[in-house]
Design a protein around this motif. Structure first.
Motif, PDB file in Angstrom:
ATOM      1  N   LEU A   3     -10.750   5.390   1.580  1.00 34.02           N
ATOM      2  CA  LEU A   3      -9.672   4.615   0.969  1.00 34.02           C
ATOM      3  C   LEU A   3     -10.278   3.480   0.174  1.00 34.02           C
ATOM      4  O   LEU A   3     -11.293   2.921   0.568  1.00 34.02           O
ATOM      5  N   THR A  16       4.361   7.469  -5.727  1.00 38.63           N
ATOM      6  CA  THR A  16       4.892   6.258  -5.115  1.00 38.63           C
ATOM      7  C   THR A  16       5.440   6.603  -3.746  1.00 38.63           C
ATOM      8  O   THR A  16       6.273   7.503  -3.610  1.00 38.63           O
ATOM      9  N   SER A  21       2.383   2.360  -5.054  1.00 39.01           N
ATOM     10  CA  SER A  21       1.717   3.386  -5.865  1.00 39.01           C
ATOM     11  C   SER A  21       0.410   3.791  -5.203  1.00 39.01           C
ATOM     12  O   SER A  21      -0.399   2.940  -4.833  1.00 39.01           O
ATOM     13  N   VAL A  22       0.215   5.105  -5.071  1.00 44.95           N
ATOM     14  CA  VAL A  22      -0.975   5.653  -4.428  1.00 44.95           C
ATOM     15  C   VAL A  22      -1.640   6.612  -5.406  1.00 44.95           C
ATOM     16  O   VAL A  22      -0.997   7.522  -5.926  1.00 44.95           O
ATOM     17  N   THR A  32      -4.460  16.428   1.342  1.00 39.66           N
ATOM     18  CA  THR A  32      -3.658  15.254   1.683  1.00 39.66           C
ATOM     19  C   THR A  32      -2.267  15.583   2.202  1.00 39.66           C
ATOM     20  O   THR A  32      -1.503  14.674   2.520  1.00 39.66           O
TER      21      THR A  32
END
Length: 56
Positions: A3, A16, A21-22, A32
């Motif tokens: 991360l 989002t 926001s990713v 994922t």
């Protein structure tokens, strides 16, 4: 897998989640699914839980 608090790269997929926001690197996007971001007291940091694949 890791991360980072960083700006997304041009190839990242940006989604989002709960108004956050990713950015997801396309190389790890298939891994994922069904992941949960959690805080681990012992690790004193964020961890990803779920998806028991053998990707990494």
């Amino acid at each position: 897998m890791g991360l980072a608090l960083d700006e997304p790269d041009e190839n990242d997929t940006v989604i989002t989640i709960n108004e956050v926001s990713v950015a997801i690197d396309p190389d790890i996007e298939p891994y994922t699914d069904n992941l949960t971001l959690d805080y681990n007291q012992e690790a004193k940091g964020l961890v990803l839980l779920g998806n028991e694949s053998d990707c990494c």
